[in-house]
Design an enzyme around this catalytic site. Structure first.
Site, PDB file in Angstrom:
ATOM      1  N   ASN A 155       0.883  -1.321   0.080  1.00 16.58           N
ATOM      2  CA  ASN A 155       0.007   0.039  -0.059  1.00 16.58           C
ATOM      3  C   ASN A 155       0.880   1.106  -0.072  1.00 16.58           C
ATOM      4  OD1 ASN A 155      -1.828   2.059   0.468  1.00 16.58           O
ATOM      5  ND2 ASN A 155      -2.116   1.391   2.642  1.00 16.58           N
ATOM      6  N   TRP A 156       1.135   2.038  -1.104  1.00 19.44           N
ATOM      7  CA  TRP A 156       2.122   2.878  -1.259  1.00 19.44           C
ATOM      8  C   TRP A 156       1.351   4.221  -0.505  1.00 19.44           C
ATOM      9  CZ3 TRP A 156       5.050   3.294  -6.369  1.00 19.44           C
ATOM     10  CH2 TRP A 156       5.964   2.514  -6.638  1.00 19.44           C
ATOM     11  N   LYS A 157       0.230   4.345  -0.239  1.00 14.24           N
ATOM     12  CA  LYS A 157      -0.463   5.580   0.168  1.00 14.24           C
ATOM     13  C   LYS A 157      -0.117   6.608  -0.845  1.00 14.24           C
ATOM     14  CE  LYS A 157      -0.105   3.382   4.680  1.00 14.24           C
ATOM     15  NZ  LYS A 157       0.010   3.509   6.058  1.00 14.24           N
TER      16      LYS A 157
ATOM     17  N   HIS B 108      -9.758   1.610   4.540  1.00 18.90           N
ATOM     18  CA  HIS B 108      -8.378   1.826   5.455  1.00 18.90           C
ATOM     19  C   HIS B 108      -8.647   2.760   6.613  1.00 18.90           C
ATOM     20  CE1 HIS B 108      -4.267   2.701   6.272  1.00 18.90           C
ATOM     21  NE2 HIS B 108      -4.120   1.467   5.922  1.00 18.90           N
TER      22      HIS B 108
ATOM     23  N   GLU C 158      -6.941   5.122   7.563  1.00 18.32           N
ATOM     24  CA  GLU C 158      -6.538   6.532   7.198  1.00 18.32           C
ATOM     25  C   GLU C 158      -7.898   7.142   6.549  1.00 18.32           C
ATOM     26  OE1 GLU C 158      -2.719   5.743   5.405  1.00 18.32           O
ATOM     27  OE2 GLU C 158      -2.051   5.352   7.282  1.00 18.32           O
TER      28      GLU C 158
ATOM     29  N   GLU D  89      -5.765  -4.435  10.622  1.00 14.88           N
ATOM     30  CA  GLU D  89      -4.883  -3.479  10.778  1.00 14.88           C
ATOM     31  C   GLU D  89      -5.274  -2.804  11.989  1.00 14.88           C
ATOM     32  OE1 GLU D  89      -2.720  -2.497   6.885  1.00 14.88           O
ATOM     33  OE2 GLU D  89      -4.295  -1.210   7.308  1.00 14.88           O
TER      34      GLU D  89
ATOM     35  N   GLY E  96       2.429   2.468  10.571  1.00 19.22           N
ATOM     36  CA  GLY E  96       3.402   3.214  10.496  1.00 19.22           C
ATOM     37  C   GLY E  96       4.160   3.571  11.864  1.00 19.22           C
TER      38      GLY E  96
ATOM     39  N   SER F 187       3.036  -2.033  10.358  1.00 16.20           N
ATOM     40  CA  SER F 187       4.093  -2.287  10.657  1.00 16.20           C
ATOM     41  C   SER F 187       4.820  -3.644  10.488  1.00 16.20           C
ATOM     42  CB  SER F 187       4.681  -1.762  12.290  1.00 16.20           C
ATOM     43  OG  SER F 187       4.282  -0.555  12.529  1.00 16.20           O
TER      44      SER F 187
ATOM     45  N   GLY G 173       2.633  -1.230   4.358  1.00 13.07           N
ATOM     46  CA  GLY G 173       2.640   0.131   3.896  1.00 13.07           C
ATOM     47  C   GLY G 173       4.079   0.710   3.705  1.00 13.07           C
ATOM     48  N   GLY G 174       4.900   1.171   4.561  1.00 15.89           N
ATOM     49  CA  GLY G 174       5.973   1.903   4.515  1.00 15.89           C
ATOM     50  C   GLY G 174       7.075   0.870   3.846  1.00 15.89           C
TER      51      GLY G 174
HETATM   52  P1  PGA Z   1       2.486   0.265   7.767  1.00 19.75           P
HETATM   53  O1  PGA Z   1       1.201   0.597   6.974  1.00 19.75           O
HETATM   54  O2  PGA Z   1       3.188  -0.953   7.232  1.00 19.75           O
HETATM   55  O3  PGA Z   1       3.215   1.386   7.113  1.00 19.75           O
HETATM   56  O4  PGA Z   1       2.283   0.271   9.116  1.00 19.75           O
HETATM   57  C1  PGA Z   1       0.298  -0.331   6.743  1.00 19.75           C
HETATM   58  C2  PGA Z   1      -1.126  -0.168   5.987  1.00 19.75           C
HETATM   59  O5  PGA Z   1      -1.427   1.122   6.414  1.00 19.75           O
HETATM   60  O6  PGA Z   1      -1.730  -0.664   5.283  1.00 19.75           O
END
Ligand code: PGA
Length: 260
Positions: A15-17, A101, A103, A176, A182, A221, A242-243
């Site tokens: 997930n590149w956001k 998500h 976010e 999640e 993050g 994470s 994500g990251g």
């Molecule tokens: P993260 O994000 O791996 O950077 O914690 C995961 C996500 O939000 O899908």
């Protein structure tokens, strides 16, 4: 009794956001080169910003990296300035879309879009109509974890976000925990196992035998050092990353948890 989740082909999703310009797609070329050298017992998808969906979908990958978007509108079309429909993502070449998500679920004043589970359900239906597969995210806030409400919160999100017309190949659940995203923090193996068992039970209760076939990913994470341990937990059928999905080297080490 919780049905055994055997023979589920895992899925690892990046997930590149809101990260990545066209030039950043070279990371996926590198990823493809790395993955092509080995055999993996999992599927791989990367959910890029809407601006990159078409470019990614037209790149030729021997390692079969699937393209996804990160959100879609609940309607098929209309006066929704700035939004993208599931059909548009599909038309641009996406196979997957993330919906719900945290976010996007988070309140507007905390930087999110205040999306409810009811809205997430509409998005899943829109994705189904467009022929896109959905990754439906659920997860508790830290305050909810601390007050012992995790299973209740996750159970309610799952119940309200999924339409009755769900089938396992097209719908993937991602657990999640909001506080793990993050932050570098992850729940313990036991805590993740308990939530995934709860999700599996809820799916089999609602969808019968078919509930045993849904892929339930863990996200929050996930990194190259913890991936193997997290992916070995019962009822964890892959990861939403994500990251650590932004760099080919890190993401391929995470996918490496499923190397044959
Ligand atoms: P993260 O994000 O791996 O950077 O914690 C995961 C996500 O939000 O899908």
């Amino acid at each position: 009794m919780t049905a055994p989740a055997k023979k589920i082909r895992p899925l690892v999703v990046g997930n590149w956001k809101m990260n990545g310009m066209g030039a950043h797609l070279r990371e996926l070329r590198r990823l493809n080169t790395g993955l092509s050298k080995h055999k993996f017992g999992c599927d791989v998808a990367v959910c890029v910003p809407a601006t990159l969906v078409h470019r990614l979908s037209t790149m030729k990958f021997g390692a079969k990296i699937m393209t996804g978007g990160q959100d879609c509108h609940g309607a098929q079309k209309g006066a929704h300035t700035g939004d993208v429909s599931a059909q548009m993502l599909k038309d641009a070449g996406a196979k997957w879309v993330i919906v719900g998500h945290s976010e996007r679920r988070t309140e507007v004043k905390r930087g999110g879009h205040g999306e409810t589970s009811k809205l997430v359900r509409e998005k899943v239906l829109a994705a189904q109509m467009a022929g896109l597969r959905s990754i439906v995210c659920v997860g508790e806030m830290l305050t909810e974890r601390k007050s012992g409400d995790t299973l209740k919160v996750v159970g309610a999100q799952l119940r309200q976000s999924l339409p009755d017309t769900c089938n396992a190949p097209d719908i993937v659940i991602a657990y999640e925990p909001v506080w793990a995203i993050g932050s570098g923090l992850t729940p313990s193996v036991e805590q993740i196992g308990a939530v995934h068992a709860h999700i599996r039970k809820a799916l089999t209760r609602r969808f019968g035998d078919a509930g045993a076939a849904f892929r339930v990913l863990y996200g929050g994470s996930v990194n190259p050092s913890n991936a193997a341990e997290l992916m070995a937990i019962a009822n964890v059928n892959g990861a939403l990353v994500g990251g650590a999905s932004l760099k080919a080297a890190d993401f391929s080490r995470i996918i490496g948890a499923y190397r044959r």
